[in-house]
Design an enzyme around this catalytic site. Structure first.
Site, PDB file in Angstrom:
ATOM      1  CG  HIS A 256       4.950 -11.143  16.948  1.00 25.65           C
ATOM      2  ND1 HIS A 256       5.905 -12.092  16.693  1.00 25.65           N
ATOM      3  CD2 HIS A 256       5.541 -10.251  17.785  1.00 25.65           C
ATOM      4  CE1 HIS A 256       7.019 -11.797  17.342  1.00 25.65           C
ATOM      5  NE2 HIS A 256       6.822 -10.683  18.005  1.00 25.65           N
TER       6      HIS A 256
ATOM      7  CB  THR B  27      -0.953   0.013   1.221  1.00 28.72           C
ATOM      8  OG1 THR B  27      -1.756   1.194   1.183  1.00 28.72           O
ATOM      9  CG2 THR B  27      -0.190  -0.032   2.535  1.00 28.72           C
TER      10      THR B  27
END
Length: 416
Positions: free
Chosen positions: A387, A334
């Site tokens: 994560h 993006t």
């Protein structure tokens, strides 16, 4: 009398909103003619007439929510006679209704289906089973890490004790006059279906993923130099401009090959590590952010990437994107820099586990290896990652690898 129904759209799309009727009562249509534009979670699609005739009745208004299989209009197949007097055809349609009533009763889509089902992410099979069992999907607890309700979750609720299956929410609806809460002038605007979906998925991404962002900066001196050297010949040879996005796309593909977990997704207790590179490129439109996908970016040269990005961007602006343009990306890029963003933390595009944020290019003083100071075109990069499967060390090294490839774009161009 024939009916116009909402057709099967895609596995992940079961409902939509009537955006615009392209015909009115009394209009003659041919088989295959578009009659209504439907706004779905991802794209706008046109519903076509399945029979030639005259529109005798429109059953759903613009702004109404509809589901696959819903009847939205009636068509008389009697041809010219119906054109002369539409009002005379309409009563005939009503007289036919009793013979068609049993079909409506047999339909699994009962009127008692809770409206809150539309706010729940569920597979088509789960929605069908919930309708059959008259279960409110908002009361179903799912084990899916992304919150998607599956048929087995619905069955679990159906087999549970009755006191657990009884919906506990019969709360009164919010007042329609929301503006009454304010003492000063306001405008109440209904969110489009796509904006509602964007809002819902962004919140879900933050709630379901252990999202973390790491940052770095890249010196784009060599990229800009290479573009200036090659841009004229590039256009002459390929018919497309050499932009920044092809460099970033190729750098991301190279880094994904070195750190494959950023090209994976979680499926229950399994990891699906993808061996292909379908890179989503976020595009801002008037109706919200969409992420069309550049397929097999590793197999395209720089010109191929630029053509795909230009083509997808044009289709997005013209509202011509299809479902196949938006589904199945493995990683997203993006570029907030086009709007002047200096630094941001992009949100994951679930079920992907990585997204790279680009920002604006600013000339800044940089200390060189020989301790001299030079003004260089610098850009901050941001990598948001899940994560749960990507460790901090791996994420940082991935971003460093992207930086290295961009700061030595000659090798990148040759390898690409």
């Amino acid at each position: 009398m024939k009916e116009i129904k909402i057709p099967e759209l895609a596995e992940s799309i079961t409902e939509g909103t009537i955006a615009q009727w392209l015909v009115k009562v009394g209009d003659k249509v041919e088989k295959g003619d578009p009659v209504v534009e439907l706004e779905t979670d991802k794209v706008n699609v046109e519903v076509n007439a399945e029979v030639s005739g005259v529109i005798t009745e429109i059953l759903k208004e613009e702004g109404d929510d509809v589901e696959v299989g819903d009847i939205i209009a009636n068509v008389s197949a009697e041809g010219g006679a119906a054109v002369e007097s539409v009002k005379e055809v309409a009563p005939a349609a009503k007289e036919e209704t009793p013979t068609e009533a049993p079909k409506a009763v047999e339909s699994p889509k009962t009127p008692e289906e809770p409206a809150s089902n539309r706010d729940v992410i569920a597979s088509p099979a789960a929605r069908k089973r919930a309708r059959e069992l008259n279960i409110d999907l908002s009361t179903v607890t799912t084990r899916d890490p992304l919150g998607r309700v599956r048929p087995e979750d619905v069955e679990a609720v159906a087999n549970a004790p009755k006191q657990q299956t009884t919906p506990a929410k019969q709360e009164p609806a919010a007042p329609k006059a929301a503006a009454a809460e304010f003492n000063k002038p306001v405008e109440v605007v209904k969110m489009s279906r796509r904006r509602q979906t964007i809002a819902k998925r962004l919140v879900e991404a933050q709630q379901t993923a252990a999202m973390l962002t790491t940052f770095n900066e890249v010196d784009l001196t060599n990229v800009m130099k290479l573009r200036n050297e090659r841009k004229e010949k590039f256009v002459e040879k390929h018919g497309v401009k050499l932009g920044f996005m092809s460099f970033f796309t190729k750098a991301v593909v190279g880094a994904l090959k070195d750190f494959p977990l950023l090209n994976a997704e979680i499926n229950g207790t399994d990891l699906i590590v993808k061996k292909y590179y379908d890179i989503g490129i976020a595009v801002s439109t008037d109706e919200g952010l969409v992420v069309p996908v550049v397929r097999d970016a590793d197999r395209l040269d720089f010109a191929g990437v630029e053509r795909e990005i230009a083509n997808l961007g044009k289709k997005a602006r013209n509202k011509e994107l299809g479902l196949n343009d938006l589904q199945g990306g493995t990683f997203t890029i993006t570029n907030g820099g086009t709007f002047g963003s200096m630094l941001s933390t992009p949100i994951l595009n679930a079920p992907q586990v990585g997204i790279l944020g680009m920002h604006n290019i600013i000339k800044r003083p940089v200390v060189m290896p020989d301790d001299s100071i030079e003004v260089r075109p610098m850009m901050y990069l941001a990598l948001s990652y899940d994560h749960r499967i990507v460790d901090g060390k791996e994420a940082v090294q991935f971003l460093v690898r992207v930086k290295q490839l961009l700061e030595d774009p000659y090798d990148l161009l040759l390898e690409g």
